[in-house]
Design a protein around this motif. Sequence first.
Motif: not given
Length: 266
Positions: A175-192
Amino acid sequence: MLFTSPPRLLPVLLHRIAAASPPPMTSSPSSLFFVLAAKSKAEIELAKQLKDTDALTLTEDNDDEEEIAVKLYSEMREEEKVVSSFDVGKYMSSNGTDRFGRFLVWSPGLGSTQDVVSKNFGVIPVGSVCVADVQFKGRGRPKNVWDSCKGCLMFSFTIQMEDGRMVPLVQYKTHRAPSRIGVNLDNRYPTTCLNAALQELISTSCLLRREDIMCSFFNKFEKYFDLFSVQGFQPLEDLYCKAWLHSQRDHFVSVAQLVQVQFCNF
């Protein structure tokens, strides 16, 4: 140069990153800009055809007032390519897949990459990817919404499987569907962020770039996806368990949640 991580380095880095909460985007721009890029001559010709015939649906629902500009990467001047924050040329030259990530839609800012791939299933090739510098109306499962600011790598891509029952398992490795990927690469604040964690682990001034990570992902994902499509999840189970981020941690699950998990057979 294509980014390759030392064994288990990426899972270790991700393990140290909590979900960042950057300042929200208050409004979307009145105009949208998109760049289409492709790997082969046939795919480049398809991109040109989609552009010339206005076949792509790129506006928000019920919003016909947004101005849209679409350019082909192959037709852009060199000075235009330099100002782009995402190195499309480097990404395309490093992509070694047969299907995934070969047809690219990039934008400096849009509502949701998920909407772009969902609304254009019928016209873009399987494996097409949409990536943006910022998203104003990002969405996921189940109806989760978020804002994605600069410094994050957030992208969506299309996938197709013969057996639709196997779709939910792809989140581990559509079956055909969208997949999502997410990574916080450069935002050091408010966490890391990923690059901050990398600099703590190894002594280097080299920073990871979004196009390197996305290209490396597709080059690896296609190999695992082909294996998964033929043999199922079992050949990947050991690899998944080694990269599992929550080992030796206490988890509290309510009775209602436990029943639901058992019912879903996860």
